[in-house]
Design a protein around this motif. Structure first.
Motif, mmCIF file in Angstrom:
data_model
loop_
_atom_site.group_PDB
_atom_site.id
_atom_site.type_symbol
_atom_site.label_atom_id
_atom_site.label_comp_id
_atom_site.label_asym_id
_atom_site.label_seq_id
_atom_site.Cartn_x
_atom_site.Cartn_y
_atom_site.Cartn_z
ATOM 1 N N GLY A 4 0.798 -1.218 0.000
ATOM 2 C CA GLY A 4 0.000 0.000 0.000
ATOM 3 C C GLY A 4 0.831 1.268 0.000
ATOM 4 O O GLY A 4 0.428 2.288 -0.544
ATOM 5 N N SER A 5 2.023 1.227 0.578
ATOM 6 C CA SER A 5 2.877 2.406 0.640
ATOM 7 C C SER A 5 3.602 2.662 -0.674
ATOM 8 O O SER A 5 4.273 3.668 -0.839
ATOM 9 N N GLY A 6 3.498 1.723 -1.615
ATOM 10 C CA GLY A 6 4.205 1.856 -2.881
ATOM 11 C C GLY A 6 5.543 1.147 -2.875
ATOM 12 O O GLY A 6 6.202 1.048 -3.898
ATOM 13 N N ALA A 7 5.954 0.639 -1.719
ATOM 14 C CA ALA A 7 7.221 -0.083 -1.635
ATOM 15 C C ALA A 7 7.059 -1.474 -2.252
ATOM 16 O O ALA A 7 5.997 -2.088 -2.166
ATOM 17 N N ILE A 8 8.100 -1.926 -2.879
ATOM 18 C CA ILE A 8 8.070 -3.257 -3.475
ATOM 19 C C ILE A 8 8.812 -4.216 -2.557
ATOM 20 O O ILE A 8 9.914 -3.932 -2.106
#
Length: 115
Positions: A4-8
Motif C-alpha cells: 500500500g505504501s508503494g514499496a516493493i
C-alpha cells in the motif's frame, strides 16, 4: 508484491528441492518453456522495428554453421517449430544441423529457442 505504501517487497513460499530444501529469495528456478512466450514477443517487437525479417535467414544475423539447409532457417521457422533442428543435443560441440528442410513440417525443438 506492491504494498500500500508503494514499496516493493518479495516473499518466498515453497521448496527449492521437493519437500527437502526451502526456497529463499536467492533460489534460482529453471524457467524452461515459460520463457518462450517472452522471447516470441521480443522477436515480434524487433520485427516491428524493422531490425529483422521473419522470412530472411537467421544466418544473416548470427554465426551459424556451413550446412546450406540449416543456414536457410528463418525466425518464422524457429518460432513455429518447423526449423528441422533437433529437440536437444547432449554436447554443445555436436554439429547443429536441420534434420529436414525447414518449413515442411512441425516438430517441437527446444534447441530452436536456445541456440
Amino acid at each position: 508484491m506492491l504494498e500500500g505504501s508503494g514499496a516493493i517487497s518479495s516473499d518466498v513460499v515453497g521448496y527449492a528441492k521437493a519437500d527437502t530444501v526451502l526456497a529463499t529469495p536467492e533460489t534460482l528456478f529453471e524457467a524452461a518453456s515459460l520463457s518462450k512466450v517472452v522471447l516470441a514477443v521480443a522477436v515480434h517487437d524487433i520485427v516491428r522495428e524493422g531490425l529483422i525479417d521473419l522470412d530472411r535467414p537467421v544466418a544473416e544475423h548470427v554465426a551459424f554453421i556451413d550446412d546450406g539447409v540449416t543456414r536457410s532457417i528463418t525466425p518464422r521457422y524457429l518460432l513455429s517449430h518447423s526449423s528441422g533442428l533437433p529437440d536437444w543435443r547432449d554436447e554443445a560441440s555436436e554439429p547443429l544441423t536441420s534434420e529436414f528442410a525447414p518449413g515442411i513440417r512441425f516438430r517441437y525443438a527446444a534447441l530452436a529457442w536456445l541456440e
